[in-house]
Design an enzyme around this catalytic site. Structure first.
Site, PDB file in Angstrom:
ATOM      1  N   LYS A  39      -9.545  19.022 -44.344  1.00 52.03           N
ATOM      2  CA  LYS A  39     -10.117  18.236 -42.951  1.00 52.03           C
ATOM      3  C   LYS A  39     -11.446  17.912 -42.677  1.00 52.03           C
ATOM      4  CE  LYS A  39      -5.828  20.619 -40.918  1.00 52.03           C
ATOM      5  NZ  LYS A  39      -5.313  21.301 -39.896  1.00 52.03           N
ATOM      6  N   ARG A  90       0.299  27.255 -49.241  1.00 54.88           N
ATOM      7  CA  ARG A  90       0.421  27.918 -48.173  1.00 54.88           C
ATOM      8  C   ARG A  90      -0.254  29.310 -48.174  1.00 54.88           C
ATOM      9  NH1 ARG A  90       1.210  24.669 -43.678  1.00 54.88           N
ATOM     10  NH2 ARG A  90       1.214  26.677 -42.708  1.00 54.88           N
ATOM     11  N   ASN A 117      -9.247  24.170 -38.831  1.00 57.01           N
ATOM     12  CA  ASN A 117      -8.900  25.024 -39.756  1.00 57.01           C
ATOM     13  C   ASN A 117      -8.763  24.470 -41.094  1.00 57.01           C
ATOM     14  OD1 ASN A 117      -6.544  23.615 -39.758  1.00 57.01           O
ATOM     15  ND2 ASN A 117      -5.319  25.136 -39.000  1.00 57.01           N
ATOM     16  N   HIS A 141      -4.896  21.241 -44.501  1.00 57.87           N
ATOM     17  CA  HIS A 141      -3.373  21.033 -44.178  1.00 57.87           C
ATOM     18  C   HIS A 141      -2.526  21.304 -45.505  1.00 57.87           C
ATOM     19  CE1 HIS A 141       0.419  19.182 -42.969  1.00 57.87           C
ATOM     20  NE2 HIS A 141       0.346  18.684 -44.235  1.00 57.87           N
ATOM     21  N   ARG A 153      -8.614  29.481 -44.977  1.00 62.89           N
ATOM     22  CA  ARG A 153      -8.838  29.470 -43.641  1.00 62.89           C
ATOM     23  C   ARG A 153      -9.493  30.544 -43.450  1.00 62.89           C
ATOM     24  NH1 ARG A 153      -3.000  27.072 -42.037  1.00 62.89           N
ATOM     25  NH2 ARG A 153      -3.664  24.938 -41.597  1.00 62.89           N
ATOM     26  N   THR A 197      -2.319  29.756 -39.876  1.00 60.37           N
ATOM     27  CA  THR A 197      -2.842  28.446 -39.233  1.00 60.37           C
ATOM     28  C   THR A 197      -4.286  29.029 -38.471  1.00 60.37           C
ATOM     29  OG1 THR A 197      -0.625  27.895 -39.038  1.00 60.37           O
ATOM     30  CG2 THR A 197      -2.120  26.980 -37.383  1.00 60.37           C
ATOM     31  N   PHE A 248      -1.462  20.539 -27.952  1.00 60.69           N
ATOM     32  CA  PHE A 248      -2.736  20.251 -28.739  1.00 60.69           C
ATOM     33  C   PHE A 248      -2.629  18.881 -29.685  1.00 60.69           C
ATOM     34  CE2 PHE A 248       0.130  23.123 -31.277  1.00 60.69           C
ATOM     35  CZ  PHE A 248       0.129  22.366 -32.270  1.00 60.69           C
TER      36      PHE A 248
HETATM   37  P1  DAT Z   1      -0.107  24.318 -40.132  1.00 63.03           P
HETATM   38  O1  DAT Z   1      -1.293  23.402 -40.386  1.00 63.03           O
HETATM   39  O2  DAT Z   1      -0.444  25.988 -40.590  1.00 63.03           O
HETATM   40  O3  DAT Z   1       0.901  23.886 -40.859  1.00 63.03           O
HETATM   41  P2  DAT Z   1       0.923  23.928 -37.608  1.00 63.03           P
HETATM   42  O4  DAT Z   1       1.968  22.963 -38.534  1.00 63.03           O
HETATM   43  O5  DAT Z   1       1.667  24.774 -36.749  1.00 63.03           O
HETATM   44  O6  DAT Z   1       0.069  24.726 -38.485  1.00 63.03           O
HETATM   45  O7  DAT Z   1       0.055  23.189 -36.722  1.00 63.03           O
HETATM   46  C1  DAT Z   1      -0.724  21.739 -37.413  1.00 63.03           C
HETATM   47  C2  DAT Z   1      -2.138  21.998 -36.959  1.00 63.03           C
HETATM   48  O8  DAT Z   1      -2.354  21.666 -35.642  1.00 63.03           O
HETATM   49  C3  DAT Z   1      -2.642  22.847 -37.116  1.00 63.03           C
HETATM   50  O9  DAT Z   1      -3.066  23.033 -38.532  1.00 63.03           O
HETATM   51  C4  DAT Z   1      -4.087  23.014 -36.247  1.00 63.03           C
HETATM   52  C5  DAT Z   1      -3.209  22.583 -34.974  1.00 63.03           C
HETATM   53  N1  DAT Z   1      -2.900  23.416 -34.237  1.00 63.03           N
HETATM   54  C6  DAT Z   1      -1.595  24.159 -34.264  1.00 63.03           C
HETATM   55  N2  DAT Z   1      -1.611  25.411 -33.222  1.00 63.03           N
HETATM   56  C7  DAT Z   1      -2.514  24.961 -32.366  1.00 63.03           C
HETATM   57  C8  DAT Z   1      -3.270  25.538 -31.126  1.00 63.03           C
HETATM   58  N3  DAT Z   1      -2.380  26.447 -30.452  1.00 63.03           N
HETATM   59  N4  DAT Z   1      -4.355  25.071 -30.552  1.00 63.03           N
HETATM   60  C9  DAT Z   1      -4.884  24.192 -31.233  1.00 63.03           C
HETATM   61  N5  DAT Z   1      -4.670  23.451 -32.631  1.00 63.03           N
HETATM   62  C10 DAT Z   1      -3.325  23.864 -33.105  1.00 63.03           C
HETATM   63 MG    MG Z   2       2.388  22.618 -40.423  1.00 61.63          MG
END
Ligand code: DAT
Ligand code: MG
Length: 140
Positions: A11, A87, A114, A117, A104, A93, A59
């Protein structure tokens, strides 16, 4: 157990800090092979489409703006149980919850910024790989 492919994105927070090589080393040390890779800059539309599954989340706008803010490196990782393994290498996350040694934990700045992806299941992996790569870009 089977050889799988998964979609990974390094990212903008990580490309900006010149961390592509260090992150790729983590993948390779875990036995994941980078079988396709390119550096691109997403438009807001592309970021919105890629993260459409999150469009009702609070978000979403911030996430799309971040993903379109600077170049990203999109890549296909291949290996035994690659989806789950990636993962694990990525970590949780929220970097505050990520295990020691994960990408991360070491590199992420916040839950939003973070660093990586990774696809979360076989169907999303196939869909996300085809979002960024054509068959011609995926050699065996
Ligand atoms: P991941 O990337 O671990 O699969 P996710 O699919 O739940 O997580 O969310 C996608 C992305 O969205 C994540 O990498 C960062 C952002 N995100 C998730 N939860 C968030 C939050 N509470 N506040 C801000 N950004 C968030
Ligand atoms: Mg995801």
């Amino acid at each position: 157990m089977a050889i799988e492919r998964t979609l990974s994105i390094i990212k903008p927070d990580a490309t900006r800090r010149n961390l592509t090589g260090k992150i790729n080393a983590k993948f390779e040390e875990a036995g994941l092979r980078i079988v396709a890779q390119k550096r691109i800059k997403l438009t807001m539309d592309q970021a919105g489409q890629f993260y459409e599954v999150h469009k009702e989340r609070p978000f979403y706008g911030e996430l799309c703006e971040f993903m379109a803010s600077e170049p990203v490196v999109v890549q296909v990782l291949e290996g035994e149980s690659a989806i789950l393994k990636n993962r694990e290498v990525m970590g949780a996350t929220n970097p505050a919850d990520a295990a020691d040694g994960t990408i991360r934990k070491e590199f992420a700045l916040s839950v939003g910024e973070n660093s990586v992806h990774g696809s979360d299941a076989p169907d999303t992996a196939a869909q996300e790989i085809s979002f960024f790569f054509s068959g011609l870009e995926l050699v065996g």
